[in-house]
Design a protein around this motif. Structure first.
Motif, PDB file in Angstrom:
ATOM      1  N   LEU A 144     -68.721   2.458   4.679  1.00  0.00           N
ATOM      2  CA  LEU A 144     -67.549   1.599   4.849  1.00  0.00           C
ATOM      3  C   LEU A 144     -66.804   2.071   6.085  1.00  0.00           C
ATOM      4  N   ALA A 145     -66.732   1.192   7.096  1.00  0.00           N
ATOM      5  CA  ALA A 145     -66.014   1.498   8.334  1.00  0.00           C
ATOM      6  C   ALA A 145     -64.786   0.604   8.420  1.00  0.00           C
ATOM      7  N   ILE A 146     -63.621   1.224   8.601  1.00  0.00           N
ATOM      8  CA  ILE A 146     -62.359   0.481   8.716  1.00  0.00           C
ATOM      9  C   ILE A 146     -61.724   0.856  10.039  1.00  0.00           C
ATOM     10  N   ASP A 147     -61.388  -0.142  10.836  1.00  0.00           N
ATOM     11  CA  ASP A 147     -60.845   0.125  12.162  1.00  0.00           C
ATOM     12  C   ASP A 147     -60.212  -1.143  12.714  1.00  0.00           C
ATOM     13  N   TYR A 148     -59.457  -1.000  13.799  1.00  0.00           N
ATOM     14  CA  TYR A 148     -58.974  -2.201  14.458  1.00  0.00           C
ATOM     15  C   TYR A 148     -60.037  -2.663  15.440  1.00  0.00           C
ATOM     16  N   GLY A 149     -60.256  -3.964  15.477  1.00  0.00           N
ATOM     17  CA  GLY A 149     -61.320  -4.469  16.320  1.00  0.00           C
ATOM     18  C   GLY A 149     -61.519  -5.960  16.163  1.00  0.00           C
TER      19      GLY A 149
END
Length: 322
Positions: free
Chosen positions: A201-206
């Protein structure tokens, strides 16, 4: 960018109100708890296999501590592995998760069991390359040093084949950012998931790309700074291209889900119910809990997105179904 960020994170704790920026786990325990329940739910529906829990760039260890507490209540108590190179941050993580194992890169995480990998605000700090349209061709943007002043300059032309076909004829002055380092990390992890089982699970702004435009930014003292001034003393980051990350995972044989917004992820995982329960348990903090929930779900909730990657035989992750 890689050299500057390596020095930056090795020499300070940048998190919180007294640092340069604040991340979702530092805003509220709800964030880490819900991520932990996401992991535990997926593990349970996958048949409760033996797993190792891996976090990339775990900050102070706050997310891990909250997630592990929630996972334990659901019966999941995995070995914990942190991918972290900063000695200072490793010390902070050891205070919150004393039993953790540390790694300099993803290549040494366990290879004998399934992996559940969490990457919150990790990929945005990996180095990017910027390609700029000048005249009839594209050039890589480089950095030169004149005396003690760092300046962006145009490098040699790059082959047109490296550009996505729809963007090759963009107007002069257009910029495209790519992150080979991010692709390399994602491919390595997806290869592991394909061979060993598990999820990421990758959470980031983008954004879902590829898109034209510059997103490189520097932050210091909770405000924006010049990325080319005082390298190593400011946090450098860039928006994550989730489309490219998903393609890298799929090329390695894994299944990619999303992206979905952080608002949708946390909403479907039950943040409203958790906020109500916390406020009931600690009424003196009721207003603060409401404010924390609003911060996670407001502007931050739409700017930040989540991408899930799983082994092809693992079930659909919560919040990523049709």
């Amino acid at each position: 960018m890689a050299a500057a960020n390596a020095h930056y994170y090795a020499t300070r704790d940048p998190f919180g109100t007294s640092g340069d920026f604040i991340t979702a786990p530092e805003i509220s325990q709800m964030f880490g708890e819900l991520i932990g329940l996401w992991c535990a739910d997926l593990w349970d529906r996958a048949g409760r296999p033996e797993v190792a829990w891996v976090e990339l760039g775990p900050g102070r260890g706050t997310l891990a501590a909250d997630a592990l507490r929630a996972m334990a209540k659901a019966g999941l108590t995995p070995d914990v592995h942190f991918v972290e190179t900063s000695p200072l941050l490793r010390a902070a993580q050891a205070e919150r998760v004393p039993a953790a194992h540390w790694h300099d890169g993803v290549d040494t995480v366990p290879d004998d069991r399934a992996l559940i990998v969490v990457a919150n605000e990790f990929f945005d700090a990996l180095p990017i390359r910027q390609l700029v349209r000048r005249g009839e061709g594209w050039h890589e943007r480089l950095v030169a040093c004149q005396d003690t002043l760092f300046l962006p300059i145009a490098g040699k032309p790059v082959p047109i084949a490296v550009l996505p076909e729809p963007l090759r004829d963009a107007p002069a002055g257009s910029m495209l950012e790519i992150s080979p380092a991010s692709v390399t990390v994602m491919q390595a992890l997806a290869t592991r998931l394909t061979a060993q089982g598990g999820a990421l699970l990758a959470i980031d702004y983008g954004h879902e790309g590829p898109l034209l435009g510059e997103t490189l930014q520097a932050v210091r003292g909770h405000g924006f700074a010049n990325p080319f001034e005082t390298p190593g003393e400011v946090d450098l980051s860039a928006h994550v291209d989730f489309t490219t990350l998903a393609a890298a995972a799929q090329a390695a044989g894994a299944v990619a889900w999303g992206p979905v917004t952080q608002r949708d992820l946390l909403g479907q995982l039950g943040i409203d119910g958790r906020a109500t329960a916390l406020a009931r348990h600690a009424p003196e903090r009721g207003q603060a809990i409401v404010a924390d929930r609003a911060r996670l779900m407001g502007e931050m909730g739409t700017l930040f997105k989540a991408l899930a990657v799983t082994h092809r035989d693992w079930p659909t992750p919560a919040a990523f179904g049709a």
